[in-house]
Design an enzyme around this catalytic site. Structure first.
Site, mmCIF file in Angstrom:
data_model
loop_
_atom_site.group_PDB
_atom_site.id
_atom_site.type_symbol
_atom_site.label_atom_id
_atom_site.label_comp_id
_atom_site.label_asym_id
_atom_site.label_seq_id
_atom_site.Cartn_x
_atom_site.Cartn_y
_atom_site.Cartn_z
ATOM 1 N N LYS A 161 2.090 -3.470 7.093
ATOM 2 C CA LYS A 161 2.102 -3.541 5.717
ATOM 3 C C LYS A 161 4.092 -3.291 5.186
ATOM 4 C CE LYS A 161 -0.088 -4.182 2.821
ATOM 5 N NZ LYS A 161 -0.824 -6.485 2.510
ATOM 6 N N TYR A 189 -2.084 -0.503 10.934
ATOM 7 C CA TYR A 189 -2.051 -1.081 9.566
ATOM 8 C C TYR A 189 -1.036 -0.562 8.804
ATOM 9 C CZ TYR A 189 -3.133 -1.392 4.697
ATOM 10 O OH TYR A 189 -3.169 -1.760 3.539
ATOM 11 N N THR A 207 0.827 -0.713 0.023
ATOM 12 C CA THR A 207 0.123 0.224 0.053
ATOM 13 C C THR A 207 0.756 1.563 -0.293
ATOM 14 O OG1 THR A 207 -1.198 1.162 1.165
ATOM 15 C CG2 THR A 207 0.266 -0.692 2.276
ATOM 16 N N ASP A 208 0.434 2.376 -0.124
ATOM 17 C CA ASP A 208 0.914 3.854 -0.782
ATOM 18 C C ASP A 208 0.529 4.206 0.791
ATOM 19 O OD1 ASP A 208 -1.458 4.539 -0.205
ATOM 20 O OD2 ASP A 208 -1.688 6.026 -1.563
ATOM 21 N N GLU A 209 0.300 3.597 1.722
ATOM 22 C CA GLU A 209 0.204 4.057 3.189
ATOM 23 C C GLU A 209 1.737 4.079 4.091
ATOM 24 O OE1 GLU A 209 -3.371 3.287 5.743
ATOM 25 O OE2 GLU A 209 -4.196 3.356 3.799
HETATM 26 P P1 NAD Z 1 -9.867 -6.941 2.384
HETATM 27 O O1 NAD Z 1 -9.881 -6.523 3.138
HETATM 28 O O2 NAD Z 1 -11.062 -7.241 0.903
HETATM 29 O O3 NAD Z 1 -9.564 -8.539 2.065
HETATM 30 C C1 NAD Z 1 -8.835 -8.920 2.548
HETATM 31 C C2 NAD Z 1 -8.802 -10.636 2.352
HETATM 32 O O4 NAD Z 1 -7.811 -11.327 2.919
HETATM 33 C C3 NAD Z 1 -10.421 -11.218 2.830
HETATM 34 O O5 NAD Z 1 -11.254 -12.367 1.781
HETATM 35 C C4 NAD Z 1 -9.562 -12.361 4.063
HETATM 36 O O6 NAD Z 1 -10.872 -12.846 4.519
HETATM 37 C C5 NAD Z 1 -8.418 -12.387 3.555
HETATM 38 N N1 NAD Z 1 -7.740 -13.202 4.708
HETATM 39 C C6 NAD Z 1 -7.562 -12.223 6.193
HETATM 40 N N2 NAD Z 1 -6.472 -12.654 7.215
HETATM 41 C C7 NAD Z 1 -6.114 -13.821 6.363
HETATM 42 C C8 NAD Z 1 -5.525 -14.534 6.745
HETATM 43 N N3 NAD Z 1 -4.967 -14.902 7.861
HETATM 44 N N4 NAD Z 1 -5.454 -16.416 6.173
HETATM 45 C C9 NAD Z 1 -6.060 -16.009 4.660
HETATM 46 N N5 NAD Z 1 -6.713 -15.338 4.274
HETATM 47 C C10 NAD Z 1 -7.023 -14.092 4.527
HETATM 48 O O7 NAD Z 1 -8.809 -6.202 1.246
HETATM 49 P P2 NAD Z 1 -9.183 -5.689 0.300
HETATM 50 O O8 NAD Z 1 -8.964 -4.441 -0.100
HETATM 51 O O9 NAD Z 1 -9.284 -6.168 -0.981
HETATM 52 O O10 NAD Z 1 -6.679 -5.589 0.100
HETATM 53 C C11 NAD Z 1 -5.911 -6.841 -0.725
HETATM 54 C C12 NAD Z 1 -4.867 -6.024 -0.195
HETATM 55 O O11 NAD Z 1 -4.465 -5.399 -0.962
HETATM 56 C C13 NAD Z 1 -4.210 -6.082 1.321
HETATM 57 O O12 NAD Z 1 -2.805 -6.491 0.687
HETATM 58 C C14 NAD Z 1 -4.255 -4.711 0.856
HETATM 59 O O13 NAD Z 1 -2.971 -4.219 1.902
HETATM 60 C C15 NAD Z 1 -3.785 -3.976 -0.487
HETATM 61 N N6 NAD Z 1 -3.924 -2.866 -0.050
HETATM 62 C C16 NAD Z 1 -5.059 -2.283 -0.721
HETATM 63 C C17 NAD Z 1 -5.527 -1.112 -0.963
HETATM 64 C C18 NAD Z 1 -7.415 -0.649 -1.001
HETATM 65 O O14 NAD Z 1 -7.500 0.563 -0.455
HETATM 66 N N7 NAD Z 1 -8.332 -1.423 0.089
HETATM 67 C C19 NAD Z 1 -4.670 -0.022 -1.691
HETATM 68 C C20 NAD Z 1 -3.448 -0.293 -1.839
HETATM 69 C C21 NAD Z 1 -3.199 -2.080 -1.111
HETATM 70 O O1 DAU Z 2 -4.049 3.916 0.290
HETATM 71 C C1 DAU Z 2 -4.181 2.481 0.542
HETATM 72 C C2 DAU Z 2 -5.398 1.875 1.594
HETATM 73 O O2 DAU Z 2 -6.588 2.778 1.184
HETATM 74 C C3 DAU Z 2 -4.794 0.544 1.636
HETATM 75 O O3 DAU Z 2 -3.455 -0.078 1.879
HETATM 76 C C4 DAU Z 2 -5.877 0.324 2.946
HETATM 77 O O4 DAU Z 2 -6.380 -1.527 3.095
HETATM 78 C C5 DAU Z 2 -7.940 1.485 2.365
HETATM 79 O O5 DAU Z 2 -8.384 0.730 3.339
HETATM 80 C C6 DAU Z 2 -7.519 2.731 2.332
HETATM 81 O O6 DAU Z 2 -7.266 2.882 3.691
HETATM 82 P P1 DAU Z 2 -7.376 4.371 4.124
HETATM 83 O O7 DAU Z 2 -7.745 4.617 5.333
HETATM 84 O O8 DAU Z 2 -7.647 5.862 3.027
HETATM 85 O O9 DAU Z 2 -9.288 4.294 3.857
HETATM 86 P P2 DAU Z 2 -10.558 4.331 4.291
HETATM 87 O O10 DAU Z 2 -11.570 3.482 2.991
HETATM 88 O O11 DAU Z 2 -11.021 3.609 5.218
HETATM 89 O O12 DAU Z 2 -11.311 6.101 4.671
HETATM 90 C C7 DAU Z 2 -10.141 6.556 3.198
HETATM 91 C C8 DAU Z 2 -11.104 7.914 3.849
HETATM 92 O O13 DAU Z 2 -12.129 8.588 4.111
HETATM 93 C C9 DAU Z 2 -10.183 8.521 4.700
HETATM 94 O O14 DAU Z 2 -9.072 10.020 4.890
HETATM 95 C C10 DAU Z 2 -10.738 8.771 6.323
HETATM 96 C C11 DAU Z 2 -12.526 8.695 5.687
HETATM 97 N N1 DAU Z 2 -13.443 8.391 5.974
HETATM 98 C C12 DAU Z 2 -13.484 6.751 6.741
HETATM 99 C C13 DAU Z 2 -14.529 6.243 6.601
HETATM 100 C C14 DAU Z 2 -14.689 4.752 7.116
HETATM 101 C C15 DAU Z 2 -14.179 8.946 7.017
HETATM 102 O O15 DAU Z 2 -14.286 10.221 6.527
HETATM 103 N N2 DAU Z 2 -15.557 8.136 7.538
HETATM 104 C C16 DAU Z 2 -15.746 6.687 8.106
HETATM 105 O O16 DAU Z 2 -16.626 6.021 8.166
#
Ligand code: NAD
Ligand code: DAU
Length: 335
Positions: free
Chosen positions: A153, A149, A121-123
């Site tokens: 990562k 988190y 992730t970019d975080e």
């Molecule tokens: P998500 O939470 O929707 O899905 C995560 C999946 O991993 C789920 O299906 C869960 O059951 C599985 N999982 C969790 N713990 C596990 C374990 N111990 N063993 C096996 N399976 C397990 O997440 P997502 O948003 O699809 O993110 C997927 C990946 O992308 C993550 O590595 C996250 O850090 C990365 N990522 C997410 C975002 C975003 O915006 N969502 C952005 C950048 C990177």
């Molecule tokens: O940048 C990549 C990341 O983006 C991934 O690595 C993470 O897995 C993914 O969850 C996401 O993290 P964020 O914290 O940026 O996403 P989230 O959807 O939780 O929140 C997006 C923005 O919205 C953040 O600034 C917080 C705000 N927010 C979020 C929630 C859930 C609100 O204002 N209200 C809310 O209820």
């Protein structure tokens, strides 16, 4: 291909992308089915002979070594992913994101140095000030994670690089910005706000609503990972994003208006502790080296996403119950 976390949001979109584009590839999807995993995300592939689902934990080294024996590549998505939950329960993030990644790396090494792609992730790069708009994250940006988190990562990324440096494991890493699109669990900002409004509930905007995220459609992220696993340079990291910075308020207003409401539906709530102010990524390397470019513009992507949630009420109504409601109770009442 062994895909971990393929029942989650991005993993399931990625599996759909790969099996549609390369129907002769075989995929094993290893997923523990936590609250975020949902087999309905890939229901249309249930009977595909090239797709196999295995329910299991990535920390189960025996299981991982067994199912990874014959694969050519491990693409590692599985993680605990919600920043707010990492504030309530950091341990599960360290367990899955750090120790789980380590188990997979060990298996890849023991099985003769399997090709390994790590989804990050970019975080991991921390937070940028709002006013320094010229600054963006890129491959050389020093790590500075701020939440449990992002720290977990970051630790995983370091382990992946250490296995390359020390054992010669053929790895690549991608650090992507915020994804949106179909099948995203409605605890995350965009699907939470869409589904709340579909239920005629207010949307909880954190702090002053000025935090900025850099958005990419999940289909573009899947295509980027596809390019990296096929042609990425071994040992290299690729930052992925679609040059689409938006404040949370801007997006909230867009969703609220798109669904026929006004600003009275926005409720400003207590901020997330340690809330990162701004993310911005500069994806020059993947564009120049691998010819990848995002295809979905945000206005189309968000409209399609809103429509997907309108069309799939059964999917999100089922997950917005049980454990989900307990989590919200903890987040809003007990922290
Ligand atoms: P998500 O939470 O929707 O899905 C995560 C999946 O991993 C789920 O299906 C869960 O059951 C599985 N999982 C969790 N713990 C596990 C374990 N111990 N063993 C096996 N399976 C397990 O997440 P997502 O948003 O699809 O993110 C997927 C990946 O992308 C993550 O590595 C996250 O850090 C990365 N990522 C997410 C975002 C975003 O915006 N969502 C952005 C950048 C990177
Ligand atoms: O940048 C990549 C990341 O983006 C991934 O690595 C993470 O897995 C993914 O969850 C996401 O993290 P964020 O914290 O940026 O996403 P989230 O959807 O939780 O929140 C997006 C923005 O919205 C953040 O600034 C917080 C705000 N927010 C979020 C929630 C859930 C609100 O204002 N209200 C809310 O209820």
């Amino acid at each position: 291909m062994l895909v971990t976390g393929g029942a989650g949001f991005i993993g399931s979109n990625f599996i759909r992308h790969i099996l549609t584009k390369y129907p002769h590839y075989s995929i094993i999807n290893l997923d523990k089915l936590t609250y975020a995993g949902n087999l309905e995300n890939l229901k249309d592939f249930e009977f595909n002979p090239n797709y196999k689902f295995v329910k299991g934990d990535i920390l189960n080294s025996e299981l991982v070594e067994h199912i990874a024996q014959d694969v050519d590549i491990i693409v590692h998505f599985a993680a605990e992913t919600h920043v707010d939950r990492s504030v309530l329960d950091p341990f599960s993030f360290v367990r899955t994101n750090v120790l789980g990644t380590h188990v997979l790396l060990e298996a890849a090494r023991k099985l003769g140095n399997k090709r390994f792609h790590h989804i990050s992730t970019d975080e991991v790069f921390g937070s940028l000030p709002l006013e320094e708009t010229h600054r963006s994250f890129h491959e050389e940006t020093p790590y500075d994670p701020k939440s449990p988190y992002s720290s977990s990562k970051a630790a995983a990324d370091h382990l992946v690089r250490a296995y390359h440096h020390t054992f010669g494991l053929p790895i690549t890493i991608s650090n992507c910005s915020n994804n949106y699109g179909p099948y995203q669990f409605p605890e995350k900002f965009i699907p939470l706000f869409i589904t709340n409004l579909l239920e005629e509930k207010k949307v909880p905007l954190y702090g002053d609503g000025k935090n900025v995220r850099d958005w990419i459609h999940v289909a573009d992220h899947s295509a980027a990972v596809d390019r990296i696993i096929h042609d990425g340079r071994i040992g290299h990291t690729y930052v992925v994003g679609a040059n689409c910075e938006k404040s949370n308020f801007e997006i909230t207003k867009l969703i609220v208006n798109c669904l026929g409401f006004g600003e009275e539906m926005i409720e400003y709530v207590k901020d997330r502790p340690g809330h990162d102010r701004r993310y911005s990524v500069r994806p020059h390397k993947i564009q120049a080296e691998l010819g990848w470019n995002p295809q979905m513009n945000f206005d189309d992507g968000i409209k399609k996403t809103i429509q997907w949630y309108i069309d799939n009420p059964d999917w999100w109504r089922r997950v917005k119950s049980g454990e989900y409601l307990e989590y919200y109770d903890r987040w809003y009442n007990k922290r």
